[in-house]
Design an enzyme around this catalytic site. Structure first.
Site, short mmCIF file in Angstrom:
data_model
loop_
_atom_site.label_atom_id
_atom_site.label_comp_id
_atom_site.label_asym_id
_atom_site.label_seq_id
_atom_site.Cartn_x
_atom_site.Cartn_y
_atom_site.Cartn_z
N GLU A 137 0.83 -1.21 0.00
CA GLU A 137 0.00 0.00 0.00
C GLU A 137 0.86 1.26 0.00
O GLU A 137 0.59 2.21 -0.74
CB GLU A 137 -0.94 0.02 1.22
N SER A 272 -8.85 -9.23 6.41
CA SER A 272 -8.76 -10.05 5.21
C SER A 272 -9.16 -11.51 5.47
O SER A 272 -8.89 -12.38 4.65
CB SER A 272 -7.33 -10.01 4.65
#
Length: 288
Positions: A137, A272
């Protein structure tokens, strides 16, 4: 807070756990793509999310996982799925030039950070990004900076740099809220007018807050999620501070046998972690 009791083990679920909005959207996009019967080759650029079981499930259904170094091998008329953590601006441009079909599963909050650093850097601001330098990210967001920037992981990193008057502070969405506050307070003491965006995703904080609510109510905590996930690691660190018996598992197979003799077990899961894995862990505990 949901409480289940089976044989010997009582299970308490954290109130908020598992898939966040961005991850759920990314997985749904991957499902739609892998189910398309269009004859196109399908690629996943980087692991869709930090959960190997989910990624493997798409690989087993014909989606090839590639890294950025293999993008030049992708043929025209293929489909490429961008991971939830995003990719660099150069890669996006390369895919467009190759005329491949791009499915951008980048989390909306990461996209917002991409736009922010581009906007403020084009205004001449020095960009300070808090986060893990090697996290996908951070690599993605920093690629959108049109100017000077630095990535810092803690206050000690910030102390090593000269902070210009025109600066902006922004964060990896899964960064530690405590560490971000320390950094923000330090940079503000040096540059009072610095622009600060606390871009840490509320999903991370909500899961940590829900985990904290288990303190004193459980004898052990199971953190479910990918070992490479930043938000899972933070949950594990917090769990270790509030309970002496803590384990990080990716699936039922990882649960230590000693947890079956613990009277009350709390479970939490990273952003996740799919629902079915959480359910499997819970059922295993209460039926053992």
């Amino acid at each position: 807070m949901l409480i289940y009791k089976g044989g010997k083990v009582k299970v308490i679920r954290a109130k908020i756990l598992g898939f966040c909005m961005g991850v759920r959207s990314a997985v749904e996009m991957a499902e739609n793509l892998v189910n398309k019967n269009d004859g196109k080759k399908k690629f996943m650029l980087g692991p869709l999310i930090h959960n190997s079981l989910v990624v493997d499930s798409f690989k087993n259904r014909g989606m090839e996982v590639i890294d950025t170094s293999s993008v030049n091998k992708v043929e025209k008329d293929s489909s490429v799925l961008i991971q939830a953590h995003g990719t660099t601006s150069d890669i996006i441009n390369m895919l467009k030039e190759k005329e491949v079909e791009v499915f951008n599963a980048t989390c909306p909050k990461v996209m917002l950070n991409q736009r922010r650093v581009l906007e403020w850097s084009e205004k001449g601001f020095f960009v300070i990004i808090t986060g893990d330098k090697n996290h996908s990210e951070v690599i993605s967001v920093s690629s959108y900076v049109n100017g000077d920037f630095v990535v810092v992981e803690n206050v000690d990193d910030v102390k090593k740099i000269e902070i210009p008057e025109k600066s902006v502070l922004i964060s990896q969405t899964t960064f530690s809220p405590v560490e971000f506050e320390k950094i923000a307070n330090f940079v503000k003491s040096k540059v009072p007018d610095i622009k600060i965006f606390n871009s840490i995703c509320s999903a991370t904080q909500d899961r940590q807050k829900s985990l904290k609510e288990l303190e004193g109510k459980v004898d052990g905590i199971i953190v479910i999620g990918g070992k490479n996930s930043a938000n899972v690691r933070r949950l594990f660190e917090m769990a270790s501070m509030i309970c002496k018996n803590v384990v990080l598992v990716e699936s039922v197979a990882d649960i230590p046998s000693e947890f079956l003799s613990i009277e009350t077990v709390g479970i939490t899961a990273g952003a996740s972690t799919p629902d079915f894995i959480i359910d499997e862990v819970e059922k295993f505990l209460i039926n053992s």
